[in-house]
Design an enzyme around this catalytic site. Structure first.
Site, short mmCIF file in Angstrom:
data_model
loop_
_atom_site.label_atom_id
_atom_site.label_comp_id
_atom_site.label_asym_id
_atom_site.label_seq_id
_atom_site.Cartn_x
_atom_site.Cartn_y
_atom_site.Cartn_z
N ASP A 100 -1.00 -7.33 94.42
CA ASP A 100 -0.62 -6.23 93.55
C ASP A 100 -0.84 -4.89 94.24
O ASP A 100 -1.33 -4.83 95.36
CB ASP A 100 -1.41 -6.32 92.24
CG ASP A 100 -0.61 -5.88 91.03
OD1 ASP A 100 0.29 -5.04 91.19
OD2 ASP A 100 -0.89 -6.37 89.91
N ASP B 1 6.75 -4.83 84.54
CA ASP B 1 6.36 -6.16 84.09
C ASP B 1 7.27 -6.66 82.98
O ASP B 1 7.66 -5.89 82.10
CB ASP B 1 4.93 -6.14 83.55
CG ASP B 1 3.88 -6.00 84.64
OD1 ASP B 1 4.26 -5.88 85.82
OD2 ASP B 1 2.68 -6.02 84.30
#
Length: 409
Positions: free
Chosen positions: A158, A218
């Site tokens: 990430d 997301d």
């Protein structure tokens, strides 16, 4: 003959691009990832069945083998954020929370491998993960060696808590560190996701560094989320599509099929469009308790074959007309995958009059072709001519998915 409105077909000269040289992800990665469904649930006292602990991944591994998921091609069981302790060990290594992972990640990897599956894990390029656990900044080589020693097969890396101007350097450093371990570890990056707010990312460098990469926000368990991802991808396809191919893929995020927010038509649309986009198929759902229709859709071999096609070309949105979207993807064997998405969300099924001569990729049916409908139901539509008109009935927010195979003279 249909005239496609707002058509945005871009013919891009695709030059050879050096890919991450680890021999992995020659087709899009398939597996299961915990985040969207289970998030950062660490309260195992109150919710032991759904919290982030080793039993969750062991149970998913058991189901993936027993219920045909591995046989269908889903081979990775992936841990997302919230697995480690909040501090490193005295040697500076990440360590799993001993209460929730008492056996350790190495033992969990051994268990997953014993089932014929592979284990994925999560870390972050910055000083902390998105949920506030230790990041890998300053520890790239240590963490890469740790993951290799544990037997990890995929790293989701990430991009939180990192100066955006240092993202590229950080992702490249971890890529080199992973390769230096000698272990085959699929490298899933979020580099472009965190650069897009500032400038257009360098996809040549990203493809040389990563096996797949997140570009956009997301996914949520909602149709509005799926639509937003599709719209963003189509808007930027001129940049995204040339970067994709064997060894490196654009990742529009997880499949949320089998959860709570999508109707069955919308689930079919996500599955169809993710196949057209050559996207990694990483489910985030509860495989221990999934409805039969969602399971059948996720395991549909014909859709998976489109997604995994060895030609490795990502599809594009090639037209929009009367709230229908047309998406096309070239396949191996002189074939074309075609998805027609009904973006209207009112009323009943609508007929889409398809004349293959109007497609940008019309050559797949010149002079004739064999057409197979895969969704919403399987049906052999037989030999069709270039100017034959087919009428496809498509439900609101549903998709018709077809393959077109050129018939040689």
């Amino acid at each position: 003959m249909i005239i496609y409105l707002l058509i945005t077909v871009v013919f891009v000269a695709v030059y050879p691009v050096q890919t991450l040289d680890n021999g992995l992800a020659l087709t899009p990665t398939m597996g299961w990832l915990h985040w969207e469904r289970f998030m950062c649930n660490t309260d195992c006292a109150m919710d032991p069945h759904n919290c982030i602990r080793e039993e969750l991944y062991m149970q998913m591994a058991d189901v993936m083998v027993k219920e045909g998921w591995l046989e269908a091609g889903y081979e990775y069981v992936c841990i997302d954020d919230c697995w480690p302790l909040h501090q490193r060990d005295p040697q500076g290594r990440l360590q799993a929370d001993p209460k929730r992972f008492p056996s350790g990640i190495k033992k969990l990897a051994d268990y997953v491998h014993s089932k014929g599956l592979k284990l994925g894990i999560y870390a972050d390029v910055g000083s902390k993960t998105c949920a506030g656990y230790p990041g890998s900044l300053g520890h790239y080589e240590t963490d890469a060696k740790t993951f290799a020693e544990w037997g990890v097969d995929l790293l989701k890396f990430d991009g939180c808590y990192m100066n955006w101007t240092m993202l590229g350097e950080g992702y490249k450093n971890m890529s080199r560190a992973l390769n230096q371990t000698g272990r085959s570890i699929v490298y899933s990056c979020e580099w472009p996701l965190y650069e897009w707010p500032y400038h257009e990312p360098n996809y040549t460098a990203i493809r040389e560094t990563c096996n797949h990469w997140r570009n956009f926000a997301d996914v949520y368990d909602s149709w509005s989320s799926i639509k937003t991802i599709l719209d963003w991808t189509a808007t930027n396809q001129r940049i995204l599509t040339p970067a994709a191919g064997p060894g490196g893929w654009n990742d529009p995020d997880m499949l949320v099929i089998g959860n709570f927010g999508l109707s069955h038509n919308q689930q079919q649309s996500q599955m169809a469009l993710w196949a057209i986009m050559a996207a990694p198929l990483l489910m985030s759902n509860d495989l221990r308790d999934i409805c039969p229709k969602s399971k059948e859709l996720l395991q549909n071999r014909r859709i998976i074959a489109i997604n995994q096609d060895p030609l490795g070309k990502q599809g594009n949105r090639t037209g929009v007309v009367d709230q229908f979207e047309i998406w096309e993807r070239p396949l191996s064997g002189a074939r074309l995958a075609l998805a027609i998405l009904n973006r209207q969300e009112i009323g009943g099924p609508r007929g889409f009059p398809l004349t293959l001569a109007t497609l940008p990729n019309y050559q797949y049916c010149n002079p004739t072709c064999n057409v197979t409908q895969i969704l919403p139901v399987y049906q052999e539509l037989g030999v069709q001519g270039l100017f034959t008109k087919l009428v496809l009935k498509i439900n609101p927010s549903g998709t018709a998915l077809l393959t077109v195979r050129h018939i040689q003279d």
